[in-house]
Motif scaffolding. Structure first.
Motif, short mmCIF file in Angstrom:
data_model
loop_
_atom_site.label_atom_id
_atom_site.label_comp_id
_atom_site.label_asym_id
_atom_site.label_seq_id
_atom_site.Cartn_x
_atom_site.Cartn_y
_atom_site.Cartn_z
N UNK A 282 32.17 40.69 -7.74
CA UNK A 282 30.72 40.71 -7.97
C UNK A 282 29.97 40.04 -6.83
N UNK A 283 30.49 38.90 -6.38
CA UNK A 283 29.88 38.20 -5.23
C UNK A 283 29.92 39.10 -4.00
N UNK A 284 31.04 39.77 -3.77
CA UNK A 284 31.18 40.65 -2.60
C UNK A 284 30.18 41.80 -2.66
N UNK A 285 30.12 42.51 -3.80
CA UNK A 285 29.22 43.65 -3.89
C UNK A 285 27.76 43.22 -3.81
N UNK A 286 27.41 42.11 -4.48
CA UNK A 286 26.04 41.62 -4.40
C UNK A 286 25.68 41.29 -2.96
N UNK A 287 26.62 40.72 -2.21
CA UNK A 287 26.37 40.39 -0.82
C UNK A 287 26.14 41.64 0.02
N UNK A 288 26.93 42.68 -0.19
CA UNK A 288 26.77 43.94 0.54
C UNK A 288 25.42 44.60 0.23
N UNK A 289 25.10 44.72 -1.06
CA UNK A 289 23.84 45.37 -1.44
C UNK A 289 22.64 44.56 -0.99
N UNK A 290 22.75 43.23 -1.06
CA UNK A 290 21.65 42.38 -0.61
C UNK A 290 21.42 42.54 0.89
N UNK A 295 17.45 44.90 -4.20
CA UNK A 295 17.26 43.82 -5.15
C UNK A 295 18.46 43.72 -6.07
N UNK A 296 19.13 42.57 -6.07
CA UNK A 296 20.35 42.42 -6.85
C UNK A 296 20.34 41.09 -7.60
N UNK A 297 21.19 40.99 -8.59
CA UNK A 297 21.41 39.75 -9.31
C UNK A 297 22.89 39.67 -9.69
N UNK A 298 23.33 38.47 -10.00
CA UNK A 298 24.63 38.30 -10.66
C UNK A 298 24.39 38.23 -12.16
#
Length: 467
Positions: A282-290, A295-298
């Motif tokens: 989740x951290x990895x994908x959020x970092x890529x999309x960000x 706009x992303x959240x965990x």
């Protein structure tokens, strides 16, 4: 007392990304799974090309109202050319929740009505000579505007590994629609060792916005974009290529890979290891999309984590409404999950939404100490370590040390440090306190707090002891 700054020393890591491009796979089905609703309507080419933050300009007069996103707006209350400031009312659903004086030439992050998270930013460009008008630049996060469902036929997911004396090379293979992608990355072992020594005691969002991963993440996203274009995929499908890439990584529990029950990883570590658990992916994908500008959240759930991605009304499926923003659920731990599709185990679970808005400083305290007694007084000596584990510089930091009594609000002794003007990312302070006093035989505990002008306070306590 004394200060000693401890600068963080990070080795440069070498990441070489090579890509075999995309190969059409006839065995993949063209049939798409529906997530329970229709796709968003077709968008024009111009609408599909802006994947970065949405930046706008506006020229406003006094009393003008500027409508923003998700029910937010602002109203200009005052324009003062002589003193070069404006005063603005911030509104949600037409109700004022805050006002602020804003100086010409300055930028401001505007928080939601709960004063917790930044929802947009404003730069006051200039006040026109007549004092009747002001020019602003404001920035919004984009929304994913088209729903694309992953392929029904499971793609071939594989991570190949080559280990040399100084490097580890991973080749990632995954599928999206009728295409197979592969990406090869070479990682420096020494860089991985340095990451392993970094503190895990920080907010999850700090792993997403970690400044030491910025260049590495940008390399990955640029290559994902190039591969999607080589496959003649539209810009609106690039985030889904990234999603399928992360979903393809194998699940590796913390206890197996690190020996700890909970051990969140930086994106570099997850890709170096060739996989991770739900929080790591989740951290990895959020970092890529960000990094792509979305706009992303965990999304923190009991014993689980996922990603929330900001979407418009064209996306069907399940989402969480946070401060007027829709974050659609995205599962990251296995292939085949569509945007808005929640596993049955979590459909009724309580979720904590952690929007990703950018880097911020975060203070972390540790201490050790000893005591001496002359029969009348006990003298407490402390060695304190303060580190900025955030992803932005901490400003005007103060350390406050007390010996608390068992009566609430009362203390035996206290000492406040001089102001530390700045504390860089991953920089530490070693600070010593000597001869704090407590009467012999009295009960006390050590409490240490630290704060800055742009940080939340941090605190740490000892157990209760008798002097």
């Amino acid at each position: 007392m004394y200060f000693q700054k401890v600068a963080a020393c990070f080795l440069l890591f070498l990441v070489i990304c090579s890509f075999s491009g995309c190969t059409e796979k006839d065995q993949y089905s063209n049939e798409m799974n529906s997530a329970g609703g229709s796709l968003a309507g077709e968008s024009s080419e111009d609408e599909n090309t802006d994947l970065n933050e949405q930046v706008y300009n506006a020229t406003l007069k006094k009393t003008a109202i500027l409508s923003l996103d998700n029910g937010y707006s602002l109203k200009v209350l005052e324009i003062n050319k002589k003193e070069e400031f404006i005063r603005v009312s911030f509104r949600k659903d037409e109700q004022e929740y805050n006002t602020k004086k804003m100086l010409s030439g300055q930028s401001y992050d505007i928080k939601d009505q709960n004063n917790q998270n930044t929802v947009y930013s404003i730069h006051v460009d200039r006040i026109l000579d007549n004092s009747f008008m002001v020019e602003l630049t404001y920035t919004l996060k984009p929304a994913i505007f088209q729903e694309v469902t992953p392929v029904k036929t499971a793609p071939r997911n594989e991570v190949k590994t080559k280990i040399d004396m100084e490097t580890v090379t991973r080749t990632y293979i995954w599928g999206y629609e009728d295409y197979e992608f592969s990406m090869e990355c070479e990682y420096d072992k020494d860089a991985y060792k340095v990451y392993s020594q970094r503190s895990r005691n920080r907010d999850y969002s700090q792993f997403v916005t970690d400044s030491y991963d910025d260049e590495f993440i940008s390399q990955i996203t640029e290559q994902l974009e190039d591969m999607a274009h080589d496959a003649n995929l539209g810009d609106e499908e690039i985030p889904y290529v990234a999603m399928m890439f992360v979903q393809s990584l194998p699940y590796i529990s913390d206890s197996v890979s690190s020996g700890y029950d909970e051990y969140p990883r930086f994106p570099f570590e997850t890709l170096y290891d060739g996989g991770g658990d739900c929080e790591d992916s989740s951290i990895l994908l959020a970092s890529l999309l960000y990094d792509m500008g979305y706009g992303v959240s965990l999304i923190e759930l009991p014993g689980h984590m996922a990603v929330g991605v900001k979407g418009n009304n064209g996306i069907s499926g399940s989402y969480y409404d946070y401060a007027g923003t829709k974050y659609y659920y995205l599962e990251t731990t296995n292939s085949g999950w569509a945007v808005g599709e929640i596993p049955d185990d979590f459909t009724e679970a309580q979720a904590k939404i952690v929007p990703i808005y950018g880097g911020y400083p975060e203070l972390n305290l540790k201490f050790s100490g000893d005591t001496l007694s002359d029969g009348y007084q006990t003298y407490v000596n402390l060695d304190i370590e303060l580190e900025n584990v955030g992803s932005a510089i901490a400003e005007d930091v103060v350390i406050y040390t007390t010996l608390e009594t068992s009566t609430e609000g009362r203390i035996w002794d206290q000492l406040q440090s001089d102001t530390i003007s700045s504390l860089n990312v991953e920089e530490g302070i070693e600070y010593s306190v000597s001869n704090l006093k407590v009467p012999a035989g009295e009960r006390y505990r050590v409490r240490i707090m630290a704060w800055g002008t742009n940080t939340d306070p941090a605190s740490v306590y000892s157990d209760w002891v008798v002097g």
